[in-house]
Enzyme design. Structure first.
Site, mmCIF file in Angstrom:
data_model
loop_
_atom_site.group_PDB
_atom_site.id
_atom_site.type_symbol
_atom_site.label_atom_id
_atom_site.label_comp_id
_atom_site.label_asym_id
_atom_site.label_seq_id
_atom_site.Cartn_x
_atom_site.Cartn_y
_atom_site.Cartn_z
ATOM 1 N N GLU A 81 118.067 69.677 -33.934
ATOM 2 C CA GLU A 81 118.748 70.222 -34.851
ATOM 3 C C GLU A 81 118.520 71.617 -35.084
ATOM 4 O OE1 GLU A 81 117.162 66.146 -35.671
ATOM 5 O OE2 GLU A 81 116.346 67.953 -35.082
ATOM 6 N N GLU B 18 115.875 75.871 -21.968
ATOM 7 C CA GLU B 18 116.556 76.149 -20.887
ATOM 8 C C GLU B 18 117.576 75.000 -20.405
ATOM 9 O OE1 GLU B 18 114.977 78.780 -17.439
ATOM 10 O OE2 GLU B 18 113.586 77.005 -17.658
ATOM 11 N N GLU C 43 126.787 69.038 -24.747
ATOM 12 C CA GLU C 43 126.171 70.392 -24.051
ATOM 13 C C GLU C 43 126.631 70.135 -22.728
ATOM 14 O OE1 GLU C 43 122.302 70.804 -24.703
ATOM 15 O OE2 GLU C 43 122.533 72.394 -26.069
#
Length: 426
Positions: free
Chosen positions: A61, A314, A341
């Site tokens: 979130e 990362e 992503e």
């Protein structure tokens, strides 16, 4: 009456809540730190200061909230952004991205005296809750003080909706006190209205995770990382991200099968939770695999088969350095993690079948042929081998995934319009 019973039960269970917190701190010591913040004991914000409160539970979130918070800081410099999380990993992410530019503490427990203390100390003008972190007393006390509450990037799976429905006497009044629910998809919105949300309180804005932008610096860093990991032998890289207990062994079993075809393959394995880093490293060692830990600061040698991603913040970079990505929380019934992503990087996406947290994103990716569902280790191995043997097919799959992200941008802009309306009308 239902909320009062809920509150009484919460008070009775507080000793168990604290015991659980201390138990979790045995593996993740950060859980026992800053305990006072969870009871609303936080630094006071000047009364004259305007405040937007953003609540994000954990890393997922928080990552989704980053572009929104950045835009709010730019558009409303007169407002202080108060950002709360529930977990140390979420807290660490807020600190690493925003530093001292936001006011960050842990969220208060959902009890009246604690909430009153926190709200009086922070005095927010608006509360933005990320996704579906719905707390009855929090919403009630904001409504009581005429503080608008927006649920941003809201999602509600069929399973979660059934859970809320069992407590309809608590759920319906809570939802009716919300100012707006900005839902990711029509199906999410429909479930909210079925539970008692008014039609005028609902907006379907899309998923703001599609609005993540990769700047030149991130692209450069990912390119350098990929070059370092490949080494002189130009090793292919398979990333298994956000894995949960039970998934790592499946990934490692699949990895062994892949290595019979591509013995030079590097597996980048990133457990979801920091307290499992050592556990997963030991599991790799038991399989006879040589492991390089990202936290060591070095790059994997030619003899290392696994790079353990045991750092925080990362993962987006790692996706850009991989050739193929598996997204965890999906081989076990967790509901999956962020499929968007890897797609942003045009990386082929693999996933397990449990995807109820990302049902719409997974549907779009599958329909575009940018993602494949794998049921077990053999299926994962088969897909990875096929993609490595046919680079053109891997490129097409990655581009198909990226097209989904490109075609579904705009949710953040629609959400910011809603927030602006609430601030202006408050």
């Amino acid at each position: 009456m239902a909320r009062l019973l809920y509150t009484l039960l919460f008070y009775l269970l507080m000793p168990l809540v604290l015991v659980r917190l201390l138990w979790r701190s045995c593996k993740a010591p950060e859980y026992r730190k800053r305990l006072g913040e969870r009871f609303g004991l936080v630094p006071a914000v000047p009364v004259s200061q305007k405040v937007i409160w953003v609540h994000a539970v954990s890393v997922g979130e928080t990552l989704a909230a980053v572009p929104m918070i950045t835009q709010l800081q730019s558009q409303y410099p007169e407002y202080l952004l108060v950002v709360t999380t529930m977990t140390p990993t979420g807290s660490a992410r807020v600190k690493s991205v925003f530093g001292d530019s936001v006011y960050h503490v842990y969220a208060p427990y959902d009890l009246p005296d604690i909430l009153n203390r926190f709200i009086c100390t922070v005095h927010p003008d608006l509360l933005v809750i990320m996704e579906t972190e719905l707390w009855p007393n929090l919403i009630h006390h904001c409504h009581k003080r005429d503080i608008p509450v927006v649920v941003a990037n809201a999602r509600l799976s069929e399973k979660s909706a059934k859970g809320y429905q069992k407590f309809s006497s608590l759920t319906a009044p809570m939802l009716q006190k919300l100012s707006c629910v900005a839902a990711q998809h029509q199906n999410d919105g429909a479930r909210f209205t079925t539970l008692g949300l008014g039609a005028t309180q609902l907006s379907v804005t899309g998923n703001i995770k599609f609005d993540v932008n990769l700047d030149d610096e991130v692209k450069t860093q990912a390119g350098l990382l990929k070059s370092q990991w490949r080494g002189e032998r130009e090793r292919p890289i398979f990333l298994a991200a956000s894995t949960h207990r039970g998934e790592d062994r499946i990934i490692l079993d699949g990895f062994e099968q892949i290595r019979s075809h591509f013995p030079e393959l590097l597996l980048v394995l990133v457990p979801r939770h920091p307290e499992r880093f050592d556990e997963v490293a030991e599991l790799c060692a038991q399989q006879g695999l040589s492991v390089c830990r990202r936290s060591s600061g070095g790059s994997p040698s030619s003899s290392d088969q696994v790079l353990l991603g045991d750092t925080m913040g990362e993962l987006l970079l790692f996706f850009g350095a991989g050739d193929i990505a598996f997204v965890g929380g999906s081989l076990v019934p967790v509901g999956g993690h962020n499929l968007i992503e890897p797609a942003i990087w045009a990386v082929p996406v693999l996933s397990g079948p449990h995807l109820f947290n990302f049902s719409e994103a997974s549907r779009l990716l599958r329909e575009s042929q940018g993602m494949v569902i794998c049921e077990d280790a053999s299926a994962i191995a088969g897909e990875v081998v096929a993609l490595l043997q046919n680079p053109q097919s891997a490129t097409r799959m990655g581009q198909a995934a990226k097209s989904v992200t490109d075609n579904n941008r705009g949710a953040l802009g629609r959400l910011l319009v809603i927030i602006e309306h609430q601030l202006l009308s408050h």
